[in-house]
Enzyme design. Sequence first.
Site, PDB file in Angstrom:
ATOM      1  N   ASP A  43       1.150  -1.393   0.255  1.00 25.57           N
ATOM      2  CA  ASP A  43       0.111  -0.243   0.326  1.00 25.57           C
ATOM      3  C   ASP A  43       1.119   1.358   0.154  1.00 25.57           C
ATOM      4  OD1 ASP A  43      -2.605   1.190  -0.160  1.00 25.57           O
ATOM      5  OD2 ASP A  43      -2.583   1.629   1.925  1.00 25.57           O
ATOM      6  N   LYS A  45       1.760   4.988  -1.415  1.00 23.91           N
ATOM      7  CA  LYS A  45       1.427   5.535  -1.411  1.00 23.91           C
ATOM      8  C   LYS A  45       1.745   6.756  -0.474  1.00 23.91           C
ATOM      9  CE  LYS A  45      -2.579   5.209   1.321  1.00 23.91           C
ATOM     10  NZ  LYS A  45      -4.046   4.888   0.980  1.00 23.91           N
ATOM     11  N   ASN A  48       1.791   7.694   3.217  1.00 23.15           N
ATOM     12  CA  ASN A  48       2.329   6.590   3.764  1.00 23.15           C
ATOM     13  C   ASN A  48       3.652   6.245   3.521  1.00 23.15           C
ATOM     14  OD1 ASN A  48      -0.364   5.427   4.553  1.00 23.15           O
ATOM     15  ND2 ASN A  48       0.227   3.491   2.644  1.00 23.15           N
TER      16      ASN A  48
END
Length: 173
Positions: A43, A45, A48
């Site tokens: 995840d 991105k 993050n």
Amino acid sequence: APGFTLRSLITERGISFKETARIIGEIGCGLAAIHEAGIIHRDLKPGNVIYTPQQRIKITDFGIARPGVSDLTGQDEVLGSIRYLAPECWLGKDVGTQSDVYALGVMLYQGLAGDRRRPLAPGWERDIPDPLLRDDIAQATDTDPDRRMGSADELAARLQRLPERRKERAERE
């Protein structure tokens, strides 16, 4: 963690091409270390990634990260943030380090384009005037994971060598 997310830097504060390449290169180095430890983030991105007041990069939110190659958690379940999901994630194939490299390539594109909401869609090349960076993005986001750039380290090295690569290209032309 104190600091700004990469999402905030791209969208609200704006960062230069040079700074974008440097930051994505640092993220690539960190991601390579994560991969070397056997972890797939799944995840990655801009939301993050934290850019600290000391100008350090912190990759966060390992909530769906998994060791090694992983498959989807359910027959038709797709995990991750849509804009950054590699095609193999959508197709129900095994997710590996190449999936994180794809996300990193999308982040590079969005940072250079100055818009974290911009999808990597046909015509994206018009947004990136630098042919070397266009090539880096294209290789990092190839739809076939076997043809995609080999590692996050490779993208990081290419970005760190960008001035030298530009000079080499100018000498060839």
